[in-house]
Design an enzyme around this catalytic site. Structure first.
Site, PDB file in Angstrom:
ATOM      1  N   ASP A  37       0.697  -0.027   1.680  1.00 32.17           N
ATOM      2  CA  ASP A  37      -0.149  -0.371   2.818  1.00 32.17           C
ATOM      3  C   ASP A  37       0.407  -1.637   3.457  1.00 32.17           C
ATOM      4  O   ASP A  37       0.758  -2.595   2.747  1.00 32.17           O
ATOM      5  CB  ASP A  37      -1.588  -0.632   2.367  1.00 32.17           C
ATOM      6  N   ASP A  91     -10.929  12.151   3.439  1.00 33.81           N
ATOM      7  CA  ASP A  91     -11.582  11.257   2.493  1.00 33.81           C
ATOM      8  C   ASP A  91     -13.026  11.694   2.331  1.00 33.81           C
ATOM      9  O   ASP A  91     -13.762  11.812   3.319  1.00 33.81           O
ATOM     10  CB  ASP A  91     -11.535   9.815   3.006  1.00 33.81           C
TER      11      ASP A  91
END
Length: 245
Positions: free
Chosen positions: A7, A129
């Site tokens: 990330d 998600d």
């Protein structure tokens, strides 16, 4: 396949706890060095999340991501707030093999389906998600997990499969960044329900036992983020464990 994840915020390697920018851990690592380290360890793919670009599309870290891709050490999938076809084309143009699309698949499914048709199923990863409630309903969360769409993963995926969608990265939000173990039951159910999908499991993996537990689910890929960055085990160990699972 083991897929390490990285990330990025403003050029730095970070991890968020359950998607919360206020709960950020920053690592003193150069992203290009991370690519080379993971490639040396045997990784074939790297998953990149551009958290800066997710917040502000004008600040997408394309220059940095291109530097990573240009190493030629592995293949890359990347995302983070993909909203327009220009976002998709921008990543593909710099050599990213797969663009990861999340909330937009819920908000504008017809648009995302058109991209799957235009660019091909291999170029798109649907990042779905899920929040799982007490009744076992698996609804997709959007807006960086801040909102529950009320859309069941099964219905959305059936729609996307109608145009040939192939790759799905599925995260149980309650597990992400916690190192408490992946939701093996979720992936076992999803793989059995949608066997044509290439499933990537994400969230909660904190030990080699967690990786081994996913083997019997027949999930196709396992995303590893925080556990690798914090040295819970090495990438070499993870790859060996997965091969034995």
């Amino acid at each position: 396949m083991i897929i390490p994840a990285i990330d990025l915020i403003d050029g730095a390697v970070v991890r968020l706890y359950q998607g919360d920018y206020a709960q950020k851990t920053q690592y003193q690592l150069d992203p290009v060095d991370v690519v080379n380290t993971y490639a040396d360890a045997g990784a074939k793919w790297l998953h990149i999340v551009d958290l800066t670009g997710a917040k502000d599309v004008e600040k997408r870290q394309l220059t940095l991501i291109k530097k990573m891709v240009d190493t030629g050490r592995m293949s890359f999938q990347a995302g983070g707030g993909i909203r327009t076809e220009a976002d998709v084309a921008g990543l593909l143009d710099i050599g990213v093999k797969r663009v990861v699309i999340g909330s937009l698949a819920v908000k504008e499914p017809e648009l995302v389906k058109s991209w799957i048709v235009k660019y091909g199923p291999e170029a798109i990863v649907l990042a779905l998600d899920v929040n799982i409630n007490a009744e076992g309903d698996k609804c997709i969360a959007t807006h960086g997990w801040q909102e529950d769409s009320g859309v069941p993963i099964e219905g959305l995926l059936t729609d996307m499969l109608s145009v040939g969608a192939k790759h799905v990265l599925c995260t149980d939000i309650s597990r992400d960044g916690t190192l408490q173990g992946a939701n093996a039951d979720l992936y076992d159910e999803m793989k059995k329900t949608f066997p044509s999908v290439v499933w990537q499991a994400s969230g909660g993996i904190g030990s080699l036992d967690d990786i081994a537990r996913l083997g019997p689910t027949n999930v196709d890929g396992v995303i590893l983020g925080r556990a690798l960055l914090e040295g819970k085990f090495t990438l070499e160990e993870a790859i060996a464990c997965w091969q034995d699972a």
